[in-house]
Scaffold this active site. Structure first.
Site, PDB file in Angstrom:
ATOM      1  N   THR A 155      19.055  61.763 111.827  1.00  0.00           N
ATOM      2  CA  THR A 155      20.420  61.969 112.322  1.00  0.00           C
ATOM      3  C   THR A 155      21.262  60.837 111.753  1.00  0.00           C
ATOM      4  OG1 THR A 155      19.552  62.870 114.376  1.00  0.00           O
ATOM      5  CG2 THR A 155      21.860  62.202 114.382  1.00  0.00           C
ATOM      6  N   LYS A 198      23.623  56.501 120.244  1.00  0.00           N
ATOM      7  CA  LYS A 198      23.725  56.578 118.773  1.00  0.00           C
ATOM      8  C   LYS A 198      24.475  57.855 118.366  1.00  0.00           C
ATOM      9  CE  LYS A 198      21.094  57.684 114.673  1.00  0.00           C
ATOM     10  NZ  LYS A 198      19.838  58.017 114.016  1.00  0.00           N
ATOM     11  N   LYS A 212      24.842  68.891 114.588  1.00  0.00           N
ATOM     12  CA  LYS A 212      24.023  68.030 115.453  1.00  0.00           C
ATOM     13  C   LYS A 212      24.894  67.157 116.362  1.00  0.00           C
ATOM     14  CE  LYS A 212      20.597  65.265 116.743  1.00  0.00           C
ATOM     15  NZ  LYS A 212      19.475  65.654 117.550  1.00  0.00           N
TER      16      LYS A 212
HETATM   17  P1  NAD Z   1      11.475  55.745 114.707  1.00  0.00           P
HETATM   18  O1  NAD Z   1      12.159  54.433 114.751  1.00  0.00           O
HETATM   19  O2  NAD Z   1      10.283  55.988 115.575  1.00  0.00           O
HETATM   20  O3  NAD Z   1      11.021  56.069 113.184  1.00  0.00           O
HETATM   21  C1  NAD Z   1      11.713  55.662 112.041  1.00  0.00           C
HETATM   22  C2  NAD Z   1      10.665  55.178 111.046  1.00  0.00           C
HETATM   23  O4  NAD Z   1      11.299  54.821 109.817  1.00  0.00           O
HETATM   24  C3  NAD Z   1       9.908  53.929 111.516  1.00  0.00           C
HETATM   25  O5  NAD Z   1       8.507  54.186 111.520  1.00  0.00           O
HETATM   26  C4  NAD Z   1      10.291  52.848 110.495  1.00  0.00           C
HETATM   27  O6  NAD Z   1       9.232  51.931 110.227  1.00  0.00           O
HETATM   28  C5  NAD Z   1      10.613  53.714 109.290  1.00  0.00           C
HETATM   29  N1  NAD Z   1      11.451  53.030 108.314  1.00  0.00           N
HETATM   30  C6  NAD Z   1      12.543  52.253 108.532  1.00  0.00           C
HETATM   31  N2  NAD Z   1      13.043  51.807 107.362  1.00  0.00           N
HETATM   32  C7  NAD Z   1      12.255  52.310 106.388  1.00  0.00           C
HETATM   33  C8  NAD Z   1      12.253  52.213 104.978  1.00  0.00           C
HETATM   34  N3  NAD Z   1      13.172  51.493 104.332  1.00  0.00           N
HETATM   35  N4  NAD Z   1      11.285  52.864 104.286  1.00  0.00           N
HETATM   36  C9  NAD Z   1      10.344  53.585 104.918  1.00  0.00           C
HETATM   37  N5  NAD Z   1      10.287  53.726 106.271  1.00  0.00           N
HETATM   38  C10 NAD Z   1      11.230  53.089 106.981  1.00  0.00           C
HETATM   39  O7  NAD Z   1      12.608  56.847 114.984  1.00  0.00           O
HETATM   40  P2  NAD Z   1      12.387  58.385 115.391  1.00  0.00           P
HETATM   41  O8  NAD Z   1      12.460  58.511 116.877  1.00  0.00           O
HETATM   42  O9  NAD Z   1      11.218  58.921 114.652  1.00  0.00           O
HETATM   43  O10 NAD Z   1      13.748  58.996 114.837  1.00  0.00           O
HETATM   44  C11 NAD Z   1      13.945  59.265 113.455  1.00  0.00           C
HETATM   45  C12 NAD Z   1      15.270  59.977 113.279  1.00  0.00           C
HETATM   46  O11 NAD Z   1      15.266  61.198 114.029  1.00  0.00           O
HETATM   47  C13 NAD Z   1      16.491  59.179 113.765  1.00  0.00           C
HETATM   48  O12 NAD Z   1      17.539  59.370 112.862  1.00  0.00           O
HETATM   49  C14 NAD Z   1      16.782  59.793 115.131  1.00  0.00           C
HETATM   50  O13 NAD Z   1      18.143  59.674 115.492  1.00  0.00           O
HETATM   51  C15 NAD Z   1      16.387  61.244 114.915  1.00  0.00           C
HETATM   52  N6  NAD Z   1      15.991  61.968 116.127  1.00  0.00           N
HETATM   53  C16 NAD Z   1      15.148  61.396 117.014  1.00  0.00           C
HETATM   54  C17 NAD Z   1      14.785  62.109 118.165  1.00  0.00           C
HETATM   55  C18 NAD Z   1      13.836  61.506 119.179  1.00  0.00           C
HETATM   56  O14 NAD Z   1      13.719  62.065 120.283  1.00  0.00           O
HETATM   57  N7  NAD Z   1      13.131  60.422 118.878  1.00  0.00           N
HETATM   58  C19 NAD Z   1      15.290  63.401 118.387  1.00  0.00           C
HETATM   59  C20 NAD Z   1      16.120  63.979 117.426  1.00  0.00           C
HETATM   60  C21 NAD Z   1      16.475  63.242 116.293  1.00  0.00           C
END
Ligand code: NAD
Length: 298
Positions: free
Chosen positions: A88, A238, A163
């Protein structure tokens, strides 16, 4: 299509990548944290995960990270590869990413999701997609593995637009439902009676009927598990911030969205991280009890 590169193996990305591997795709993953995902090969770098892949999927925290990661993908990916960003992120970054990827001969799609960690694990996410229809058609089989629904919303960044509109409705409607319970309490109206009427009347909505913020009322929800998320308030904040950035850029007045952002800012400052966004009911009730109502004025 067989070979997939997957960058960002966090709470959402790891189960999505695992589901693709289970369905028979050759998934090569990379995450800065070095995490390993069952069934997926671990690449030593972003470029190594992208090289030779027919589709590269990213699931990352925000627009800045996506921009930096995408630059490395674009330099390494083969011509015609799909670049599917499921994070997102802000609309402007998504539009810029489409332009850069297309100029480099890739086929970009923005494909944010709804459904949370549970939906990612169960493969029941909803994908909202922006970009070229032919690219969408090529990626459909992947969306079918990771999700239950994939809606093509329009051109570049239309998925991100859908979204943030959806989540602005969610933030506003959750606050409305929480306020109704707090008012019912103050009036001496039984919470169950309020629920029985409103959930079957014009007040019915997902925040009330499916995700009721009052414990012991309605179907089981995070309220019944001490507000363990679920969908954490900081993630709602966010998305509300992204909606307000987009509103400012488009010169749209969204006063309820703006008020919702302020209330969730206060929630996260006051309560900290890791609480479900439906715990807004506790914030409002507490402010009422402490006569701190001026703090809630937006
Ligand atoms: P998260 O923080 O668990 O995962 C993000 C991952 O990206 C981490 O493992 C981090 O180490 C990795 N990362 C960061 N920088 C990096 C880089 N330069 N290279 C490689 N990897 C890197 O977050 P999440 O909960 O998995 O969410 C991911 C996305 O999905 C976000 O944009 C969030 O807004 C969206 N989202 C999350 C949810 C939810 O319920 N968690 C629901 C809908 C959408």
């Amino acid at each position: 299509m067989k070979k997939i590169g997957f960058i960002g193996l966090g709470n959402m990305g790891a189960p999505m990548a695992a589901n693709l591997a289970k369905a028979g795709y050759e998934v090569t993953g990379f995450d800065v944290s070095g995490v390993a995902v069952e069934g997926c090969a671990a690449a030593p770098s972003i470029a190594a995960a992208a090289e030779g892949a027919e589709a590269i999927i990213t699931m990352l925290p925000n627009g800045k990270v996506v921009e930096a990661v995408a630059a490395e993908i674009i330099a390494a990916a083969k011509e015609g590869a799909l670049l599917i960003d499921c994070s997102t992120i802000d609309v402007a970054s998504a539009q810029a990413l489409h332009q850069r990827a297309e100029a480099a001969g890739l086929r970009p799609l923005d494909a944010p999701v709804s459904g949370g960690v549970g939906g990612a694990a169960a493969g029941t996410l909803t994908f909202m997609i922006g970009g070229d229809v032919a690219a969408f058609d090529s990626a459909k089989a992947l969306f079918e593995v990771m999700g239950a629904r994939a809606v093509h919303c329009g051109a570049a960044a239309a998925g991100q637009m859908a979204k943030i509109c959806n989540n602005m409705i969610l933030g506003v409607s959750m606050i409305g439902v929480c306020e109704a319970f707090v008012l019912a309490d103050k009036l001496g109206l039984d919470r169950q009676a309020m629920y029985d009427v409103a959930s079957t009347s014009s007040g019915s909505c997902w925040s009330l009927n499916t995700y009721c913020p009052a414990p012991g009322v309605g179907p089981e929800s995070p309220a019944d598990r001490d507000y363990k998320p679920g969908f954490a308030a900081e993630l709602m904040l966010k998305d509300l911030k992204l909606s307000q950035e987009a509103a400012a850029a488009a010169d749209a007045a969204t006063p309820m969205g703006a008020a919702a952002q302020k209330l969730y800012e206060r929630f996260v400052e006051h309560r900290g991280l890791g609480h479900d966004f439906s715990a807004m009911i506790l914030e409002l009730a507490e402010a009422n009890r402490e006569n701190a109502l001026d703090q809630l004025k937006t």
